[in-house]
Design a protein around this motif. Structure first.
Motif, PDB file in Angstrom:
ATOM      1  N   ARG A 468      33.493   7.145 -24.039  1.00 47.76           N
ATOM      2  CA  ARG A 468      34.080   8.492 -24.087  1.00 47.76           C
ATOM      3  C   ARG A 468      34.328   9.042 -22.685  1.00 47.76           C
ATOM      4  O   ARG A 468      35.320   9.746 -22.453  1.00 47.76           O
ATOM      5  N   GLU A 469      33.436   8.727 -21.748  1.00 51.34           N
ATOM      6  CA  GLU A 469      33.615   9.228 -20.392  1.00 51.34           C
ATOM      7  C   GLU A 469      34.928   8.741 -19.795  1.00 51.34           C
ATOM      8  O   GLU A 469      35.641   9.497 -19.123  1.00 51.34           O
ATOM      9  N   VAL A 470      35.247   7.483 -20.062  1.00 48.96           N
ATOM     10  CA  VAL A 470      36.502   6.925 -19.551  1.00 48.96           C
ATOM     11  C   VAL A 470      37.693   7.600 -20.240  1.00 48.96           C
ATOM     12  O   VAL A 470      38.704   7.913 -19.606  1.00 48.96           O
ATOM     13  N   HIS A 471      37.554   7.838 -21.547  1.00 50.04           N
ATOM     14  CA  HIS A 471      38.620   8.497 -22.303  1.00 50.04           C
ATOM     15  C   HIS A 471      38.895   9.893 -21.746  1.00 50.04           C
ATOM     16  O   HIS A 471      40.059  10.286 -21.528  1.00 50.04           O
ATOM     17  N   VAL A 472      37.830  10.651 -21.492  1.00 49.20           N
ATOM     18  CA  VAL A 472      37.988  11.993 -20.945  1.00 49.20           C
ATOM     19  C   VAL A 472      38.623  11.939 -19.562  1.00 49.20           C
ATOM     20  O   VAL A 472      39.493  12.763 -19.223  1.00 49.20           O
ATOM     21  N   ALA A 473      38.225  10.971 -18.763  1.00 44.98           N
ATOM     22  CA  ALA A 473      38.782  10.846 -17.418  1.00 44.98           C
ATOM     23  C   ALA A 473      40.277  10.533 -17.460  1.00 44.98           C
ATOM     24  O   ALA A 473      41.067  11.077 -16.682  1.00 44.98           O
ATOM     25  N   VAL A 477      43.309  12.871 -15.928  1.00 42.31           N
ATOM     26  CA  VAL A 477      44.361  12.392 -15.016  1.00 42.31           C
ATOM     27  C   VAL A 477      45.742  12.707 -15.590  1.00 42.31           C
ATOM     28  O   VAL A 477      46.652  13.130 -14.873  1.00 42.31           O
ATOM     29  N   LEU A 478      45.892  12.511 -16.900  1.00 40.35           N
ATOM     30  CA  LEU A 478      47.180  12.771 -17.554  1.00 40.35           C
ATOM     31  C   LEU A 478      47.551  14.254 -17.478  1.00 40.35           C
ATOM     32  O   LEU A 478      48.696  14.617 -17.164  1.00 40.35           O
ATOM     33  N   CYS A 483      50.494  18.922 -14.935  1.00 44.49           N
ATOM     34  CA  CYS A 483      50.420  20.169 -14.175  1.00 44.49           C
ATOM     35  C   CYS A 483      51.471  20.252 -13.076  1.00 44.49           C
ATOM     36  O   CYS A 483      51.846  21.359 -12.670  1.00 44.49           O
ATOM     37  N   VAL A 484      51.922  19.116 -12.578  1.00 44.06           N
ATOM     38  CA  VAL A 484      52.866  19.128 -11.464  1.00 44.06           C
ATOM     39  C   VAL A 484      54.086  19.975 -11.809  1.00 44.06           C
ATOM     40  O   VAL A 484      54.498  20.848 -11.040  1.00 44.06           O
ATOM     41  N   ARG A 485      54.666  19.711 -12.963  1.00 43.07           N
ATOM     42  CA  ARG A 485      55.812  20.501 -13.388  1.00 43.07           C
ATOM     43  C   ARG A 485      55.402  21.666 -14.294  1.00 43.07           C
ATOM     44  O   ARG A 485      56.035  22.725 -14.285  1.00 43.07           O
ATOM     45  N   GLY A 486      54.322  21.483 -15.056  1.00 38.19           N
ATOM     46  CA  GLY A 486      53.923  22.509 -16.011  1.00 38.19           C
ATOM     47  C   GLY A 486      53.552  23.814 -15.356  1.00 38.19           C
ATOM     48  O   GLY A 486      53.965  24.897 -15.804  1.00 38.19           O
ATOM     49  N   LEU A 487      52.755  23.775 -14.283  1.00 40.47           N
ATOM     50  CA  LEU A 487      52.381  25.000 -13.593  1.00 40.47           C
ATOM     51  C   LEU A 487      53.588  25.675 -12.966  1.00 40.47           C
ATOM     52  O   LEU A 487      53.667  26.909 -12.919  1.00 40.47           O
TER      53      LEU A 487
END
Length: 657
Positions: A468-473, A477-478, A483-487
Motif C-alpha cells: 500500500r505504501e508504494v501505491h500511495v506513493a 507522484v501522479l 498539479c502542474v497544469r491543474g493549479l
C-alpha cells in the motif's frame, strides 16, 4: 434618509460584462427562470405567486400557460418559498440580513442601490445555486470513494474535478441554468444505481431511493430524461449479458418508473415528458422483460443476448414513436433534427439556430487538449485498460473452470466482475459520445472522467503494486504531475473578476418602463425578451425554451424580421400576433458567429428563393422603418412600434394572475 454612498471605480483588470455576443440560451435562462422566482418572492403571498406561475399570460401572450408544466421551475418554487420563510423569520426577530448602498457608477450613468446579504432575493437565489454546486462536489467525492472502495479514490475524484473545473461546469457564468440544479441529482442517481447493482441483498429501500432521486432530477432539468434513459438502458444491457441478476435490474426499473410517474403528476402531464424517450424506454423494457425475454431464453448463448439487446433498442424506439403519435406531440422533433444535422447535410431554421452556436458544435480539440494537460484523459485511459484486463481475465478464468467442470459455458462467467465499475465505464462511453456530438454536454463527460479516475486507488486493478505504501506513493507522484497544469487552471479561474454593465440594455428597459403601457406586447430576440419580461413584466410573445413545437413556430414568425422578406409581409405577421413593439438588436442584424450563421444566412436555407433580396433588418435598424415606427434607438437596440390599422384604443389590461 438615503443609503450611504459607495463609489466604485473598477481597476483596469476588472471587465464589464455584456450580453452582446453571448449565446442566446445563456441570456434567456439568466432572465427567464429568475423572473419566475421573482414572481413568487414579490407576490403578496406564496400561493398567489404560485398561482401566477400556473396561470401565466405574460410569457406567451396572448396564451395563458402553466409554466410549472412547460418549464422545470421547481427549483425556483423551492427557493422562492424558502426565501419568504427566511425573510418572515428574520423580520419577526428584528434581524437585518442585508446591507445596501447607493453606488455612483460614473461615466454619466445614474446611481443605483446595490444590496448584499441573504436578505436580498438575488443573494438568496445565488446561495441556493452555490449550495447545489457544493452538493455536486460532495457527491462526486462520495461516488469516487464508494466506487474505488478507498478514501483516496474520493480525494482523487475531487482533485481532478477542481483541476478541470472550467471543463466540468458553467455554474460560475450562468447560475440559473437548469444544469446548476439538476446535475448533482444526476450524480446522486448514478451513486444509488451503482450501489443497487453491487448490493448482495437488494432491499425495498433501494427502489424508493432510486425513485426519489429520479424524481428530483427530472423535476430540475428537462434534459434529465435522456441521461436517465442511458442509465436504464445500461442496467438492462448488463442484465442481458448476465453481469447482474434480474432483481437489481427490476429494482432500478421500478424506482425509475416511480420517479417518472410522480414527475408527470407534478408537472401536470408535461407533453414532452409523456412522449419522451424515457417513457418509451420504461414501457419498452417492461414489455421486453415480461413477454419477449422468455422466448429469448430458449436461444443459445450468445444469440439470446444479442437478440435481447437488439429488441431493447427497437422496442424503446417503437414505444416512443407510438406515444408521440397517440398524444400528437412533436415537441422533441428538433432534437432528432440536430442529431440528423450532425451526420448529414440536413439543416432547417430551428436546427441552424442551435448548431451555429459553439455550445452545440462538436467537442473542440481545445477541450481535449486541456483534459490532456491535467493528465485526466491519460489516467482514465490507463484505468479503462486495467478494468478491461481485470474483467477479461476473470471471464476467461471462469470460462475455463466451468468448461473443465461441465464441458459447456453456462451463466456465471461474470463471477468476480464488479457490475458497478462496468456500469460507470459504459456510462462514461455514453457521455463521451454525447459530448463529442454536442460540446455543452461535456459537463457530463468531465465529472464522469474524474469518477472513473478514482479507480486508480482501487487495489484489485493494480496487482503489480503489492504494498500500500508504494501505491500511495505512486498516486502522490501522479497528483503532483496533475498539479502542474491543474493549479494553473484554478488560478486562472480565480483571476476572472468583473462586474456586469450594459448601459444600452438599461436604457431600453427604462424606456419600456416609462414610455409604454403596462399591457404593451413585445417581440424580438429571445434573450432580450427574457430581460424585458424580468425587468418590466411586459407581455412577450416569444422566448427560446425550444422544447415546444408551437413556441418554435411562434419564434420563427417573430424572426421573420431578420429575413429577406418585405417589410409589409413581416408587419402583417407581427400584427396577426398582436405585437405592439418589436425590438431589434444590432448583433442579430449585422453579425455572424461564423460563415453561414448570420440570421439572413439561416433564412436563406429556409427560403432560398429570396437569396437575391436585401436583408430587412439592417434597413429597419439604420434607415427607413416603414411601415413600422421607430420609437427608440441607441447603439445596440432599436424599438419599432407595430401600428394597428384596426384598433385605436389601448388594448385590455393583461397581467399575470
Amino acid at each position: 434618509m438615503h443609503p450611504p454612498t459607495r463609489t466604485t471605480l473598477p481597476p483596469r483588470h476588472i471587465s464589464r460584462r455584456r450580453t452582446r455576443g453571448r449565446p442566446w440560451w445563456l441570456c434567456l435562462f439568466v432572465g427567464l427562470y429568475y423572473s419566475y422566482y421573482k414572481s413568487i418572492v414579490s407576490a403578496d403571498s406564496f400561493l398567489l405567486g404560485l398561482n401566477r406561475l400556473i396561470h401565466n399570460n405574460l410569457t406567451e401572450f396572448p396564451d395563458v400557460i402553466n409554466t410549472l408544466q412547460r418549464f422545470n421551475l421547481y427549483p425556483e418554487v423551492v427557493l422562492g418559498g424558502t426565501y419568504r420563510i427566511f425573510n418572515a423569520v428574520t423580520t419577526w426577530l428584528g434581524v437585518e440580513m442585508r446591507e445596501c448602498w447607493q453606488v455612483s457608477r460614473g461615466r454619466g450613468l445614474s446611481p443605483v442601490v446595490s444590496c448584499e446579504g441573504l436578505g436580498d432575493p438575488v443573494y438568496w437565489y445565488l446561495a441556493g445555486v452555490w449550495l447545489s454546486a457544493g452538493l455536486t462536489a460532495a457527491l462526486l467525492f462520495l461516488h469516487g470513494t464508494l466506487l474505488s472502495g478507498d478514501l483516496m479514490g474520493g480525494f482523487l475524484t475531487i482533485i481532478c474535478f477542481f483541476f478541470n473545473h472550467g471543463e466540468a461546469t458553467r455554474v460560475q457564468w450562468t447560475p440559473p441554468l437548469r444544469e446548476s440544479f439538476g446535475f448533482p441529482w444526476s450524480v446522486a442517481l448514478n451513486v444509488a444505481v451503482t450501489q443497487v447493482l453491487r448490493a448482495p441483498r437488494p432491499v425495498w429501500t433501494q427502489p424508493l431511493l432510486v425513485g426519489t432521486l429520479s424524481l428530483i432530477y427530472l423535476l430540475c432539468w428537462q434534459f434529465a430524461q435522456f441521461t436517465t434513459v442511458a442509465v436504464l438502458g445500461i442496467v438492462y444491457a448488463l442484465y442481458a449479458v448476465g453481469v447482474v441478476p434480474a432483481l437489481p435490474m427490476l429494482l432500478v426499473l421500478l424506482g425509475t418508473s416511480y420517479g417518472f410517474l410522480n414527475n408527470v403528476v407534478l408537472q401536470f402531464g408535461n407533453s414532452l415528458l409523456v412522449s419522451s424517450p424515457l417513457a418509451g424506454c420504461l414501457l419498452g423494457v417492461l414489455l421486453l422483460y415480461l413477454f419477449l425475454e422468455p422466448i429469448f431464453q430458449h436461444l443459445p448463448f450468445p444469440t439470446n443476448t444479442l437478440a435481447q439487446l437488439s429488441f431493447l433498442f427497437v422496442s424503446c424506439a417503437a414505444c416512443k414513436i407510438e406515444l408521440s403519435r397517440i398524444f400528437g406531440v412533436e415537441d422533441d422533433a428538433h432534437i432528432l433534427n440536430i442529431l440528423r444535422g450532425k451526420f448529414t447535410n440536413y439543416s432547417d431554421f430551428h436546427t441552424l439556430l442551435y448548431t451555429c452556436s459553439p455550445e452545440f458544435d462538436m467537442l473542440p480539440p481545445e477541450s481535449i487538449q486541456r483534459l490532456n494537460e491535467t493528465l485526466l484523459l491519460p489516467v482514465v485511459g490507463l484505468v479503462i485498460l486495467a478494468v478491461l484486463d481485470h474483467t477479461l481475465g476473470r471471464v476467461h478464468s471462469n470460462m475455463l473452470r466451468r468448461l473443465e467442470e461441465d464441458g459447456e459455458t453456462p451463466p456465471g462467467v461474470w463471477s468476480g466482475v464488479d457490475p458497478g465499475v462496468l456500469f460507470n465505464v459504459i456510462l462514461l462511453a455514453f457521455y463521451g459520445v454525447m459530448a463529442g456530438l454536442i460540446m455543452r454536454l461535456k459537463l457530463f463527460l468531465t465529472p464522469q472522467l474524474c469518477i472513473v479516475a478514482s479507480l486508480l486507488a482501487c487495489k484489485k486493478y493494480w496487482r503489480l503494486i503489492e504494498r500500500r505504501e508504494v501505491h500511495v506513493a505512486v498516486l502522490a507522484v501522479l497528483v503532483s504531475g496533475m498539479c502542474v497544469r491543474g493549479l494553473k487552471n484554478i488560478s486562472e479561474q480565480h483571476s476572472i473578476q468583473g462586474e456586469y454593465s450594459n448601459p444600452e440594455l438599461e436604457e431600453l428597459v427604462e424606456w419600456v418602463q416609462t414610455e409604454t403601457h403596462q399591457d404593451a406586447v413585445f417581440a424580438g430576440p429571445m434573450s432580450t425578451m427574457a430581460n424585458v419580461l424580468l425587468s418590466t413584466q411586459r407581455p412577450i410573445v416569444n422566448h427560446p425554451h425550444y422544447e415546444h413545437a408551437g413556441l418554435r413556430e411562434r419564434t420563427k414568425k417573430v424572426y421573420s424580421i431578420f429575413s429577406r422578406r418585405s417589410a409589409q409581409s413581416v408587419y402583417e405577421t407581427l400584427l396577426s400576433m398582436r405585437v405592439n413593439y418589436v425590438v431589434l438588436e444590432e448583433s442579430w442584424c449585422m453579425r455572424k458567429s461564423r460563415p453561414g450563421c448570420g440570421m439572413a444566412d439561416i433564412w436563406d436555407v429556409e427560403e432560398p428563393q429570396n437569396r437575391h433580396k436585401p436583408s430587412l433588418c439592417p434597413r429597419l435598424f439604420h434607415r427607413n422603418a416603414a411601415p413600422f415606427h421607430r420609437v427608440f434607438a441607441n447603439d445596440v437596440f432599436v424599438v419599432l412600434q407595430v401600428p394597428s390599422r384596426y384598433v385605436e384604443i389601448p388594448p385590455p389590461r393583461y397581467h399575470s394572475a
